[in-house]
Design a protein around this motif. Structure first.
Motif, mmCIF file in Angstrom:
data_model
loop_
_atom_site.group_PDB
_atom_site.id
_atom_site.type_symbol
_atom_site.label_atom_id
_atom_site.label_comp_id
_atom_site.label_asym_id
_atom_site.label_seq_id
_atom_site.Cartn_x
_atom_site.Cartn_y
_atom_site.Cartn_z
ATOM 1 N N THR A 212 0.672 -1.193 -0.065
ATOM 2 C CA THR A 212 -0.125 0.022 -0.053
ATOM 3 C C THR A 212 0.831 1.383 -0.049
ATOM 4 O O THR A 212 0.213 2.526 -0.117
ATOM 5 C CB THR A 212 -0.877 0.128 1.249
ATOM 6 N N THR A 213 2.169 1.112 0.338
ATOM 7 C CA THR A 213 3.062 2.242 0.239
ATOM 8 C C THR A 213 3.700 2.656 -1.110
ATOM 9 O O THR A 213 4.145 3.609 -1.435
ATOM 10 C CB THR A 213 4.255 2.312 1.205
ATOM 11 N N ARG A 214 3.265 1.664 -2.165
ATOM 12 C CA ARG A 214 3.871 1.915 -3.351
ATOM 13 C C ARG A 214 2.749 2.385 -4.436
ATOM 14 O O ARG A 214 1.862 2.156 -4.187
ATOM 15 C CB ARG A 214 4.318 0.505 -4.258
ATOM 16 N N ASP A 215 3.342 3.499 -5.166
ATOM 17 C CA ASP A 215 2.286 3.691 -6.279
ATOM 18 C C ASP A 215 2.149 2.907 -7.049
ATOM 19 O O ASP A 215 2.646 2.037 -7.532
ATOM 20 C CB ASP A 215 3.309 4.945 -7.348
ATOM 21 N N PRO A 216 0.640 2.371 -7.464
ATOM 22 C CA PRO A 216 0.232 1.438 -7.920
ATOM 23 C C PRO A 216 0.565 1.384 -9.775
ATOM 24 O O PRO A 216 0.455 0.401 -10.372
ATOM 25 C CB PRO A 216 -1.195 1.456 -8.195
ATOM 26 N N HIS A 217 1.190 2.453 -10.307
ATOM 27 C CA HIS A 217 1.517 2.538 -11.512
ATOM 28 C C HIS A 217 3.096 2.578 -11.671
ATOM 29 O O HIS A 217 3.513 1.939 -12.562
ATOM 30 C CB HIS A 217 0.979 3.950 -12.346
ATOM 31 N N SER A 218 3.750 3.371 -10.876
ATOM 32 C CA SER A 218 5.043 3.426 -11.145
ATOM 33 C C SER A 218 5.906 2.266 -10.293
ATOM 34 O O SER A 218 7.200 2.181 -10.314
ATOM 35 C CB SER A 218 5.666 4.743 -10.784
ATOM 36 N N GLY A 219 5.466 2.003 -8.962
ATOM 37 C CA GLY A 219 6.143 1.327 -7.964
ATOM 38 C C GLY A 219 6.811 1.905 -7.006
ATOM 39 O O GLY A 219 7.697 1.307 -6.219
ATOM 40 N N GLU A 220 6.950 3.186 -7.354
ATOM 41 C CA GLU A 220 7.854 4.096 -6.437
ATOM 42 C C GLU A 220 7.092 4.192 -5.108
ATOM 43 O O GLU A 220 5.838 3.883 -4.835
ATOM 44 C CB GLU A 220 7.926 5.594 -7.023
ATOM 45 N N GLN A 221 7.945 4.601 -3.945
ATOM 46 C CA GLN A 221 7.285 4.575 -2.707
ATOM 47 C C GLN A 221 7.442 5.992 -2.202
ATOM 48 O O GLN A 221 8.595 6.601 -1.530
ATOM 49 C CB GLN A 221 8.051 3.896 -1.921
ATOM 50 N N PRO A 222 6.386 7.207 -2.410
ATOM 51 C CA PRO A 222 6.474 8.505 -1.839
ATOM 52 C C PRO A 222 6.812 8.509 -0.558
ATOM 53 O O PRO A 222 7.463 9.719 -0.216
ATOM 54 C CB PRO A 222 5.002 8.936 -2.178
ATOM 55 N N ASP A 223 6.405 7.821 0.306
ATOM 56 C CA ASP A 223 6.370 7.781 1.836
ATOM 57 C C ASP A 223 6.483 6.379 2.303
ATOM 58 O O ASP A 223 5.542 5.901 2.170
ATOM 59 C CB ASP A 223 5.369 8.527 2.486
ATOM 60 N N PRO A 224 7.579 6.020 2.838
ATOM 61 C CA PRO A 224 7.534 4.457 3.081
ATOM 62 C C PRO A 224 6.700 4.236 4.354
ATOM 63 O O PRO A 224 6.531 2.929 4.675
ATOM 64 C CB PRO A 224 9.177 4.369 3.450
ATOM 65 N N ARG A 225 6.228 5.171 5.065
ATOM 66 C CA ARG A 225 5.572 4.902 6.206
ATOM 67 C C ARG A 225 3.850 4.923 5.862
ATOM 68 O O ARG A 225 3.192 4.336 6.764
ATOM 69 C CB ARG A 225 5.936 5.919 7.106
ATOM 70 N N GLU A 226 3.493 5.584 4.963
ATOM 71 C CA GLU A 226 1.976 5.975 4.552
ATOM 72 C C GLU A 226 1.665 5.260 3.457
ATOM 73 O O GLU A 226 2.539 4.918 2.549
ATOM 74 C CB GLU A 226 1.755 7.415 4.535
ATOM 75 N N PRO A 227 0.256 4.542 3.474
ATOM 76 C CA PRO A 227 -0.705 5.168 4.640
ATOM 77 C C PRO A 227 -0.634 4.017 5.859
ATOM 78 O O PRO A 227 -1.640 4.245 6.573
ATOM 79 C CB PRO A 227 -1.895 5.001 3.720
ATOM 80 N N LEU A 228 0.162 3.069 5.826
ATOM 81 C CA LEU A 228 0.105 2.135 6.896
ATOM 82 C C LEU A 228 0.072 2.894 8.417
ATOM 83 O O LEU A 228 -0.566 2.316 9.475
ATOM 84 C CB LEU A 228 1.245 1.185 6.974
ATOM 85 N N GLN A 229 1.062 3.882 8.399
ATOM 86 C CA GLN A 229 1.144 4.365 9.854
ATOM 87 C C GLN A 229 -0.124 5.015 10.359
ATOM 88 O O GLN A 229 -0.558 4.968 11.347
ATOM 89 C CB GLN A 229 2.313 5.479 9.887
ATOM 90 N N THR A 230 -0.707 5.960 9.386
ATOM 91 C CA THR A 230 -1.872 6.531 9.655
ATOM 92 C C THR A 230 -3.102 5.255 9.851
ATOM 93 O O THR A 230 -3.710 5.358 10.926
ATOM 94 C CB THR A 230 -2.431 7.544 8.699
ATOM 95 N N LEU A 231 -3.168 4.485 9.074
ATOM 96 C CA LEU A 231 -4.102 3.345 9.043
ATOM 97 C C LEU A 231 -4.024 2.658 10.284
ATOM 98 O O LEU A 231 -4.970 2.210 10.835
ATOM 99 C CB LEU A 231 -4.131 2.625 7.766
ATOM 100 N N GLY A 232 -2.829 2.274 10.767
ATOM 101 C CA GLY A 232 -2.706 1.532 12.007
ATOM 102 C C GLY A 232 -3.284 2.316 13.159
ATOM 103 O O GLY A 232 -3.774 1.583 14.067
ATOM 104 N N LYS A 233 -3.237 3.580 13.149
ATOM 105 C CA LYS A 233 -3.890 4.276 13.991
ATOM 106 C C LYS A 233 -5.588 4.441 14.263
ATOM 107 O O LYS A 233 -6.164 4.579 15.294
ATOM 108 C CB LYS A 233 -3.516 5.740 14.243
ATOM 109 N N LEU A 234 -6.150 4.067 12.903
ATOM 110 C CA LEU A 234 -7.322 4.246 12.934
ATOM 111 C C LEU A 234 -8.223 2.977 12.762
ATOM 112 O O LEU A 234 -9.319 2.870 13.248
ATOM 113 C CB LEU A 234 -7.611 4.928 11.314
ATOM 114 N N HIS A 235 -7.519 1.939 12.353
ATOM 115 C CA HIS A 235 -8.338 0.720 12.124
ATOM 116 C C HIS A 235 -7.473 -0.698 12.337
ATOM 117 O O HIS A 235 -6.647 -0.892 11.205
ATOM 118 C CB HIS A 235 -8.942 0.579 10.727
ATOM 119 N N ARG A 236 -7.293 -1.245 13.437
ATOM 120 C CA ARG A 236 -6.938 -2.444 13.588
ATOM 121 C C ARG A 236 -7.805 -3.597 14.011
ATOM 122 O O ARG A 236 -8.660 -3.318 14.580
ATOM 123 C CB ARG A 236 -5.616 -2.275 14.742
ATOM 124 N N SER A 237 -7.064 -4.791 13.908
ATOM 125 C CA SER A 237 -7.913 -5.896 14.308
ATOM 126 C C SER A 237 -7.272 -6.254 15.670
ATOM 127 O O SER A 237 -6.566 -5.666 16.486
ATOM 128 C CB SER A 237 -7.250 -7.266 13.384
#
Length: 273
Positions: A212-237
Protein backbone atom coordinates in the motif's frame (compact mmCIF):
# COMPACT_ATOMS: atom_id res chain seq x y z
CA UNK A 1 -25.48 2.14 -1.75
CA UNK A 2 -24.20 1.08 -5.16
CA UNK A 3 -21.16 -0.19 -7.05
CA UNK A 4 -18.96 2.69 -8.23
CA UNK A 5 -15.76 0.91 -9.35
CA UNK A 6 -14.76 -2.59 -10.48
CA UNK A 7 -11.17 -3.76 -10.96
CA UNK A 8 -9.63 -6.88 -12.46
CA UNK A 9 -6.00 -7.97 -12.04
CA UNK A 10 -5.26 -10.69 -14.62
CA UNK A 11 -1.68 -11.33 -13.41
CA UNK A 12 -1.06 -11.22 -9.69
CA UNK A 13 0.84 -8.03 -8.74
CA UNK A 14 0.95 -6.62 -12.26
CA UNK A 15 -1.24 -3.65 -13.15
CA UNK A 16 -4.99 -3.94 -12.84
CA UNK A 17 -7.74 -2.29 -14.87
CA UNK A 18 -11.09 -0.72 -14.19
CA UNK A 19 -13.94 -2.55 -15.94
CA UNK A 20 -17.61 -1.56 -16.40
CA UNK A 21 -18.95 -5.00 -15.47
CA UNK A 22 -17.62 -8.36 -14.37
CA UNK A 23 -18.78 -11.96 -14.39
CA UNK A 24 -18.49 -13.49 -10.95
CA UNK A 25 -17.47 -17.16 -10.77
CA UNK A 26 -16.69 -19.60 -7.97
CA UNK A 27 -13.11 -18.29 -7.76
CA UNK A 28 -14.20 -14.66 -7.92
CA UNK A 29 -14.13 -12.22 -10.82
CA UNK A 30 -13.64 -13.95 -14.19
CA UNK A 31 -10.08 -13.42 -15.37
CA UNK A 32 -8.87 -12.06 -12.05
CA UNK A 33 -5.49 -13.30 -10.83
CA UNK A 34 -5.51 -16.41 -13.01
CA UNK A 35 -1.86 -15.80 -13.91
CA UNK A 36 1.11 -15.46 -11.57
CA UNK A 37 4.82 -14.68 -11.78
CA UNK A 38 7.05 -17.18 -9.97
CA UNK A 39 10.77 -17.67 -9.49
CA UNK A 40 12.58 -20.72 -10.82
CA UNK A 41 11.69 -22.63 -7.65
CA UNK A 42 7.97 -21.94 -8.13
CA UNK A 43 7.73 -19.38 -5.31
CA UNK A 44 5.23 -16.62 -6.06
CA UNK A 45 6.53 -13.10 -6.51
CA UNK A 46 4.77 -9.83 -5.78
CA UNK A 47 5.30 -6.09 -5.51
CA UNK A 48 6.68 -6.75 -2.05
CA UNK A 49 9.84 -8.19 -3.55
CA UNK A 50 9.80 -6.50 -6.97
CA UNK A 51 8.11 -3.06 -7.09
CA UNK A 52 8.79 -2.88 -10.84
CA UNK A 53 5.98 -5.40 -11.36
CA UNK A 54 3.57 -2.44 -11.23
CA UNK A 55 5.11 -1.05 -14.44
CA UNK A 56 3.84 -4.00 -16.51
CA UNK A 57 0.39 -3.59 -18.02
CA UNK A 58 -1.94 -6.47 -18.90
CA UNK A 59 -4.70 -6.55 -21.51
CA UNK A 60 -7.19 -9.37 -22.11
CA UNK A 61 -7.09 -10.74 -25.65
CA UNK A 62 -9.40 -13.61 -26.48
CA UNK A 63 -8.18 -16.68 -24.61
CA UNK A 64 -4.95 -15.03 -23.52
CA UNK A 65 -3.37 -11.79 -22.37
CA UNK A 66 -1.12 -9.10 -23.81
CA UNK A 67 1.74 -7.97 -21.56
CA UNK A 68 2.88 -4.40 -22.20
CA UNK A 69 5.75 -2.24 -20.97
CA UNK A 70 6.79 1.29 -21.90
CA UNK A 71 10.39 0.32 -22.71
CA UNK A 72 10.11 -3.38 -23.58
CA UNK A 73 7.18 -3.36 -25.95
CA UNK A 74 4.47 -6.01 -25.77
CA UNK A 75 4.23 -9.78 -25.66
CA UNK A 76 1.11 -11.88 -26.33
CA UNK A 77 0.52 -15.00 -24.24
CA UNK A 78 -2.11 -17.67 -24.89
CA UNK A 79 -3.62 -19.56 -21.99
CA UNK A 80 -1.85 -22.93 -21.86
CA UNK A 81 -3.98 -25.86 -22.95
CA UNK A 82 -4.57 -29.17 -21.14
CA UNK A 83 -1.40 -30.60 -22.68
CA UNK A 84 0.85 -27.90 -21.23
CA UNK A 85 3.33 -28.87 -18.52
CA UNK A 86 2.15 -28.89 -14.92
CA UNK A 87 4.30 -27.63 -12.09
CA UNK A 88 4.02 -27.11 -8.36
CA UNK A 89 4.01 -23.49 -7.29
CA UNK A 90 3.80 -21.98 -3.82
CA UNK A 91 1.58 -19.07 -2.83
CA UNK A 92 1.87 -18.25 0.86
CA UNK A 93 1.44 -21.63 2.62
CA UNK A 94 -0.40 -23.29 -0.26
CA UNK A 95 1.20 -25.63 -2.79
CA UNK A 96 -0.79 -25.41 -6.02
CA UNK A 97 -0.57 -27.21 -9.35
CA UNK A 98 -0.40 -24.70 -12.22
CA UNK A 99 0.15 -24.80 -15.99
CA UNK A 100 3.42 -23.43 -17.33
CA UNK A 101 2.96 -20.58 -19.79
CA UNK A 102 5.04 -20.11 -22.93
CA UNK A 103 8.73 -19.84 -21.87
CA UNK A 104 8.99 -16.73 -24.04
CA UNK A 105 6.65 -14.97 -21.63
CA UNK A 106 9.02 -15.78 -18.78
CA UNK A 107 11.94 -14.42 -20.79
CA UNK A 108 10.03 -11.20 -21.53
CA UNK A 109 9.19 -10.70 -17.83
CA UNK A 110 12.71 -11.63 -16.72
CA UNK A 111 14.19 -8.90 -18.90
CA UNK A 112 11.93 -6.30 -17.28
CA UNK A 113 12.24 -7.51 -13.70
CA UNK A 114 15.97 -8.20 -13.75
CA UNK A 115 15.80 -11.77 -12.47
CA UNK A 116 14.83 -15.19 -13.86
CA UNK A 117 11.06 -15.68 -13.59
CA UNK A 118 8.32 -17.78 -15.15
CA UNK A 119 4.64 -17.16 -15.82
CA UNK A 120 2.09 -19.77 -14.72
CA UNK A 121 -1.65 -20.17 -15.25
CA UNK A 122 -4.41 -21.34 -12.90
CA UNK A 123 -6.78 -23.52 -14.95
CA UNK A 124 -8.50 -25.75 -12.36
CA UNK A 125 -11.29 -23.97 -10.45
CA UNK A 126 -11.21 -26.59 -7.67
CA UNK A 127 -7.44 -26.54 -7.21
CA UNK A 128 -7.16 -24.26 -4.18
CA UNK A 129 -9.80 -24.31 -1.43
CA UNK A 130 -10.36 -21.25 0.73
CA UNK A 131 -9.00 -21.57 4.28
CA UNK A 132 -11.69 -23.69 6.02
CA UNK A 133 -11.51 -21.42 9.08
CA UNK A 134 -13.23 -18.74 7.02
CA UNK A 135 -14.78 -20.61 4.10
CA UNK A 136 -17.18 -23.47 3.48
CA UNK A 137 -16.82 -26.69 1.47
CA UNK A 138 -16.95 -25.70 -2.19
CA UNK A 139 -15.27 -22.32 -1.70
CA UNK A 140 -12.22 -21.88 -3.94
CA UNK A 141 -9.74 -19.16 -4.83
CA UNK A 142 -7.24 -18.68 -7.67
CA UNK A 143 -3.97 -16.80 -7.21
CA UNK A 144 -5.46 -14.06 -5.02
CA UNK A 145 -3.86 -13.94 -1.58
CA UNK A 146 -6.56 -15.98 0.11
CA UNK A 147 -10.10 -15.09 -0.95
CA UNK A 148 -12.00 -14.71 -4.24
CA UNK A 149 -12.92 -11.03 -3.91
CA UNK A 150 -11.87 -7.89 -2.07
CA UNK A 151 -14.45 -5.20 -1.28
CA UNK A 152 -13.67 -1.63 -0.24
CA UNK A 153 -15.82 1.46 0.35
CA UNK A 154 -15.42 5.09 -0.61
CA UNK A 155 -16.39 6.18 2.89
CA UNK A 156 -13.48 4.33 4.44
CA UNK A 157 -11.03 5.80 1.93
CA UNK A 158 -12.38 9.31 2.53
CA UNK A 159 -11.95 8.80 6.28
CA UNK A 160 -8.36 7.63 5.85
CA UNK A 161 -7.53 10.46 3.43
CA UNK A 162 -8.89 13.02 5.90
CA UNK A 163 -6.05 11.97 8.22
CA UNK A 164 -3.29 11.84 5.60
CA UNK A 165 -1.08 14.77 4.64
CA UNK A 166 -1.06 13.43 1.08
CA UNK A 167 -4.33 11.71 0.06
CA UNK A 168 -4.05 8.43 -1.83
CA UNK A 169 -6.18 6.71 -4.46
CA UNK A 170 -8.19 3.53 -3.98
CA UNK A 171 -5.86 1.69 -6.36
CA UNK A 172 -3.28 1.47 -3.56
CA UNK A 173 -5.47 -1.23 -1.99
CA UNK A 174 -6.11 -3.26 -5.18
CA UNK A 175 -9.81 -3.99 -4.53
CA UNK A 176 -12.14 -5.80 -6.92
CA UNK A 177 -15.38 -4.07 -5.92
CA UNK A 178 -15.71 -0.51 -4.62
CA UNK A 179 -18.99 0.61 -3.04
CA UNK A 180 -20.11 4.16 -2.29
CA UNK A 181 -21.07 3.45 1.33
CA UNK A 182 -20.83 6.51 3.56
CA UNK A 183 -18.82 6.87 6.75
CA UNK A 184 -15.82 4.98 8.04
CA UNK A 185 -15.72 1.18 8.00
CA UNK A 186 -19.40 0.34 7.30
CA UNK A 187 -18.13 -2.91 5.75
CA UNK A 188 -17.17 -4.11 9.23
CA UNK A 189 -20.85 -4.60 9.99
CA UNK A 190 -21.81 -6.81 7.06
CA UNK A 191 -22.13 -10.58 7.03
CA UNK A 192 -23.81 -11.03 3.64
CA UNK A 193 -24.52 -8.54 0.87
CA UNK A 194 -26.27 -8.81 -2.50
CA UNK A 195 -25.21 -6.97 -5.63
CA UNK A 196 -27.71 -7.51 -8.42
CA UNK A 197 -28.27 -11.28 -8.42
CA UNK A 198 -24.91 -12.09 -6.80
CA UNK A 199 -24.79 -12.81 -3.08
CA UNK A 200 -21.46 -12.39 -1.29
CA UNK A 201 -20.38 -13.60 2.13
CA UNK A 202 -18.04 -11.28 3.98
CA UNK A 203 -15.31 -13.68 5.12
CA UNK A 204 -12.80 -11.58 7.05
CA UNK A 205 -11.11 -8.18 7.04
CA UNK A 206 -8.09 -7.64 4.81
CA UNK A 207 -4.81 -7.04 6.63
CA UNK A 208 -2.63 -4.58 4.76
CA UNK A 209 1.10 -4.64 4.02
CA UNK A 210 3.88 -2.56 2.49
CA UNK A 211 2.34 -2.84 -0.99
CA UNK A 212 0.00 0.00 0.00
CA UNK A 213 3.00 2.35 0.28
CA UNK A 214 3.82 1.87 -3.42
CA UNK A 215 2.40 3.92 -6.27
CA UNK A 216 0.23 1.41 -8.21
CA UNK A 217 1.54 2.59 -11.59
CA UNK A 218 5.23 3.36 -11.05
CA UNK A 219 6.09 1.16 -8.06
CA UNK A 220 7.71 4.17 -6.40
CA UNK A 221 7.35 4.74 -2.67
CA UNK A 222 6.41 8.39 -1.99
CA UNK A 223 6.50 7.79 1.77
CA UNK A 224 7.62 4.42 3.20
CA UNK A 225 5.44 4.96 6.27
CA UNK A 226 2.14 5.90 4.69
CA UNK A 227 -0.67 5.03 4.56
CA UNK A 228 0.17 2.19 6.98
CA UNK A 229 1.26 4.41 9.85
CA UNK A 230 -1.94 6.43 9.82
CA UNK A 231 -4.20 3.49 8.99
CA UNK A 232 -2.66 1.60 11.93
CA UNK A 233 -3.92 4.33 14.26
CA UNK A 234 -7.39 4.28 12.77
CA UNK A 235 -8.29 0.66 12.09
CA UNK A 236 -6.70 -2.44 13.55
CA UNK A 237 -7.86 -5.98 14.22
CA UNK A 238 -7.98 -7.54 17.66
CA UNK A 239 -4.62 -9.15 16.95
CA UNK A 240 -3.07 -5.92 15.73
CA UNK A 241 -3.38 -6.28 11.96
CA UNK A 242 -3.81 -3.06 9.99
CA UNK A 243 -7.17 -3.35 8.23
CA UNK A 244 -8.65 -1.90 5.05
CA UNK A 245 -11.46 -3.62 3.15
CA UNK A 246 -13.17 -6.98 3.49
CA UNK A 247 -12.50 -10.31 1.79
CA UNK A 248 -15.61 -11.86 0.28
CA UNK A 249 -16.77 -15.20 -1.12
CA UNK A 250 -19.52 -15.52 -3.76
CA UNK A 251 -22.48 -17.73 -2.93
CA UNK A 252 -23.48 -17.92 -6.62
CA UNK A 253 -22.39 -16.89 -10.08
CA UNK A 254 -23.68 -13.82 -11.88
CA UNK A 255 -22.73 -10.45 -13.30
CA UNK A 256 -21.93 -7.26 -11.38
CA UNK A 257 -21.92 -3.85 -13.07
CA UNK A 258 -21.13 -0.26 -12.19
CA UNK A 259 -24.28 1.33 -10.80
CA UNK A 260 -25.73 -1.90 -9.37
CA UNK A 261 -27.56 -1.44 -6.10
CA UNK A 262 -26.13 -3.11 -3.00
CA UNK A 263 -28.30 -4.68 -0.31
CA UNK A 264 -27.10 -5.77 3.12
CA UNK A 265 -28.77 -9.16 3.47
CA UNK A 266 -27.31 -9.97 6.87
CA UNK A 267 -25.68 -7.49 9.23
CA UNK A 268 -23.32 -8.37 12.04
CA UNK A 269 -20.02 -7.30 13.49
CA UNK A 270 -17.08 -8.46 11.40
CA UNK A 271 -14.58 -10.84 12.94
CA UNK A 272 -11.63 -8.44 13.32
CA UNK A 273 -9.13 -11.14 14.24
Amino acid sequence: MKVVELYRYPVKSLRGHAVPSADIETMGMAGDRRWMVVDKDGQFLTIRQIPAMTTIDVEHRGTGILLKHDRHGSHAVEAPGPGAALRQVKIWKDMVVARSADPAAGAYLSAILGRPVDLVYFDDPTNRPVDPEFGQPGDYVGFADGFPLLIATTGSLHHLNSHLARPIEMARFRPNIVLDAEGAWPEDNWKTIRIGAVELRIAKPCSRCVITTRDPHSGEQPDPREPLQTLGKLHRSAKGGIIFGQNAIPNNAGTISIGDAVEVVEAGVSNLT
